[in-house]
Design a protein around this motif. Sequence first.
Motif, PDB file in Angstrom:
ATOM      1  N   SER A  29       0.845  -1.194   0.000  1.00 19.27           N
ATOM      2  CA  SER A  29       0.000   0.000   0.000  1.00 19.27           C
ATOM      3  C   SER A  29       0.880   1.244   0.000  1.00 19.27           C
ATOM      4  N   PRO A  30       0.494   2.283  -0.747  1.00 18.15           N
ATOM      5  CA  PRO A  30       1.275   3.526  -0.710  1.00 18.15           C
ATOM      6  C   PRO A  30       0.973   4.379   0.523  1.00 18.15           C
ATOM      7  N   PHE A  31      -0.059   4.000   1.283  1.00 16.98           N
ATOM      8  CA  PHE A  31      -0.460   4.790   2.437  1.00 16.98           C
ATOM      9  C   PHE A  31       0.083   4.186   3.727  1.00 16.98           C
ATOM     10  N   SER A  32       0.312   5.039   4.708  1.00 18.20           N
ATOM     11  CA  SER A  32       0.780   4.595   6.017  1.00 18.20           C
ATOM     12  C   SER A  32       0.267   5.563   7.077  1.00 18.20           C
ATOM     13  N   LEU A  33       0.386   5.141   8.337  1.00 16.45           N
ATOM     14  CA  LEU A  33      -0.021   5.950   9.481  1.00 16.45           C
ATOM     15  C   LEU A  33       1.213   6.301  10.299  1.00 16.45           C
ATOM     16  N   HIS A  34       1.259   7.538  10.758  1.00 18.25           N
ATOM     17  CA  HIS A  34       2.366   7.991  11.596  1.00 18.25           C
ATOM     18  C   HIS A  34       1.835   8.341  12.976  1.00 18.25           C
ATOM     19  N   GLY A  35       2.601   7.990  14.012  1.00 14.96           N
ATOM     20  CA  GLY A  35       2.260   8.361  15.373  1.00 14.96           C
ATOM     21  C   GLY A  35       3.519   8.606  16.183  1.00 14.96           C
ATOM     22  N   GLU A  36       3.471   9.571  17.070  1.00 17.05           N
ATOM     23  CA  GLU A  36       4.629   9.847  17.927  1.00 17.05           C
ATOM     24  C   GLU A  36       4.156  10.463  19.234  1.00 17.05           C
ATOM     25  N   ILE A  37       4.969  10.262  20.252  1.00 16.77           N
ATOM     26  CA  ILE A  37       4.726  10.886  21.540  1.00 16.77           C
ATOM     27  C   ILE A  37       6.070  11.345  22.089  1.00 16.77           C
ATOM     28  N   GLN A  38       6.100  12.570  22.609  1.00 15.46           N
ATOM     29  CA  GLN A  38       7.336  13.142  23.139  1.00 15.46           C
ATOM     30  C   GLN A  38       7.053  13.703  24.532  1.00 15.46           C
ATOM     31  N   TYR A  39       7.835  13.231  25.496  1.00 13.29           N
ATOM     32  CA  TYR A  39       7.735  13.707  26.878  1.00 13.29           C
ATOM     33  C   TYR A  39       8.975  14.546  27.145  1.00 13.29           C
ATOM     34  N   ARG A  40       8.796  15.860  27.208  1.00 11.62           N
ATOM     35  CA  ARG A  40       9.911  16.799  27.306  1.00 11.62           C
ATOM     36  C   ARG A  40       9.953  17.407  28.701  1.00 11.62           C
ATOM     37  N   ASN A  41      11.135  17.357  29.330  1.00 10.16           N
ATOM     38  CA  ASN A  41      11.310  17.884  30.683  1.00 10.16           C
ATOM     39  C   ASN A  41      12.206  19.114  30.686  1.00 10.16           C
ATOM     40  N   HIS A  42      11.941  20.036  31.623  1.00 13.30           N
ATOM     41  CA  HIS A  42      12.842  21.167  31.833  1.00 13.30           C
ATOM     42  C   HIS A  42      14.187  20.694  32.373  1.00 13.30           C
ATOM     43  N   ASN A  43      14.152  19.653  33.212  1.00  5.19           N
ATOM     44  CA  ASN A  43      15.382  19.081  33.754  1.00  5.19           C
ATOM     45  C   ASN A  43      15.487  17.638  33.254  1.00  5.19           C
ATOM     46  N   MET A  44      16.261  16.799  33.911  1.00  2.59           N
ATOM     47  CA  MET A  44      16.448  15.441  33.443  1.00  2.59           C
ATOM     48  C   MET A  44      15.194  14.588  33.612  1.00  2.59           C
ATOM     49  N   ILE A  45      14.468  14.820  34.702  1.00  3.34           N
ATOM     50  CA  ILE A  45      13.248  14.040  34.928  1.00  3.34           C
ATOM     51  C   ILE A  45      12.386  14.756  35.967  1.00  3.34           C
ATOM     52  N   GLY A  46      11.063  14.736  35.758  1.00  2.00           N
ATOM     53  CA  GLY A  46      10.157  15.191  36.800  1.00  2.00           C
ATOM     54  C   GLY A  46       9.491  16.530  36.592  1.00  2.00           C
ATOM     55  N   ASP A  47      10.108  17.486  35.886  1.00  2.00           N
ATOM     56  CA  ASP A  47       9.512  18.804  35.678  1.00  2.00           C
ATOM     57  C   ASP A  47       9.106  18.921  34.218  1.00  2.00           C
ATOM     58  N   LEU A  48       7.844  18.635  33.926  1.00  2.00           N
ATOM     59  CA  LEU A  48       7.361  18.588  32.555  1.00  2.00           C
ATOM     60  C   LEU A  48       7.456  19.953  31.874  1.00  2.00           C
ATOM     61  N   GLU A  49       8.048  19.970  30.696  1.00  4.62           N
ATOM     62  CA  GLU A  49       8.071  21.162  29.847  1.00  4.62           C
ATOM     63  C   GLU A  49       6.969  21.081  28.802  1.00  4.62           C
ATOM     64  N   GLN A  50       6.912  19.968  28.077  1.00  5.42           N
ATOM     65  CA  GLN A  50       5.895  19.779  27.050  1.00  5.42           C
ATOM     66  C   GLN A  50       5.528  18.300  26.926  1.00  5.42           C
ATOM     67  N   LEU A  51       4.254  18.064  26.651  1.00  7.94           N
ATOM     68  CA  LEU A  51       3.792  16.759  26.212  1.00  7.94           C
ATOM     69  C   LEU A  51       3.283  16.927  24.799  1.00  7.94           C
ATOM     70  N   LEU A  52       3.898  16.228  23.854  1.00  8.72           N
ATOM     71  CA  LEU A  52       3.540  16.355  22.442  1.00  8.72           C
ATOM     72  C   LEU A  52       3.055  15.009  21.923  1.00  8.72           C
ATOM     73  N   ILE A  53       1.863  15.007  21.328  1.00  8.92           N
ATOM     74  CA  ILE A  53       1.297  13.824  20.695  1.00  8.92           C
ATOM     75  C   ILE A  53       0.946  14.204  19.260  1.00  8.92           C
ATOM     76  N   ARG A  54       1.508  13.465  18.297  1.00  8.71           N
ATOM     77  CA  ARG A  54       1.322  13.842  16.890  1.00  8.71           C
ATOM     78  C   ARG A  54       0.966  12.601  16.074  1.00  8.71           C
ATOM     79  N   SER A  55       0.062  12.780  15.121  1.00 10.41           N
ATOM     80  CA  SER A  55      -0.355  11.691  14.246  1.00 10.41           C
ATOM     81  C   SER A  55      -0.450  12.212  12.814  1.00 10.41           C
ATOM     82  N   GLY A  56      -0.549  11.302  11.861  1.00 14.42           N
ATOM     83  CA  GLY A  56      -0.650  11.736  10.481  1.00 14.42           C
ATOM     84  C   GLY A  56      -0.973  10.590   9.537  1.00 14.42           C
TER      85      GLY A  56
END
Length: 226
Positions: free
Chosen positions: A41-68
């Motif tokens: 098939s020439p078609f496909s689905l894309h999905g991603e999730i990104q958990y971004r912190n201000h520091n190494m762990i624990g202080d959330l900067e951004q939660l990004l969920i993307r599809s296509g």
Amino acid sequence: MKAQIALVFFLCITITAAWAQDDRGTGAWYMYFGNLRPADSPFSLHGEIQYRNHNMIGDLEQLLIRSGIQYNLPDNSATFTLGYGYIGSEPVGDEDFRVNENRIYQEALLRQGVSTVQLLHRFRYEQRFIDGQDFRTRFRYNLFINVPVTAKKFAKGGVYVALYNEIFINGERLDNIPLFDRNRLYGAMGYKLRDNLGVQLGYMSQMLNSRNQGQLQLSLHHNMTL
């Protein structure tokens, strides 16, 4: 010799990025990128999730969920995507305040090979709805360079260097919105766990109008076929 050159280039990128970070210290991004494509098939689905912190762990900067939804040319030289993303952003140390953004985007990814090196050119246009009131657009261009280090190249067990540089340009130029939005410079080492599954550990320097910010990045890249 090629592997040594790639490693030196990677180290130079990493050292330069580390030198450029601001006083806030180093953040961390943990990411998953997946593509699902039915066979023949020439078609496909894309999905991603990104958990971004201000520091190494624990202080959330951004939660990004993307599809296509993607369309792939028969020779796999290009992929075109129409997609949607949600981004929730929080200031440093403030879990009670969040900026919510809904985003529609159109994208063209062009693939190019130079000897054993993989080059990818990604052009993306975004329509951004911020907190349901503020509407903005943005243009992005990203050049990806993947350089194999071992003989297995990009197959299972292969090690490679992953580099990219991405520039963001705002579609509106207002008093409080400059034309230049940001630039991201990234260097990483990658390892292919399987032919269709790879992991990268790297460092990204993000240059904004008012400051620079450094992030360690751990990402998983998965291409699945039905």
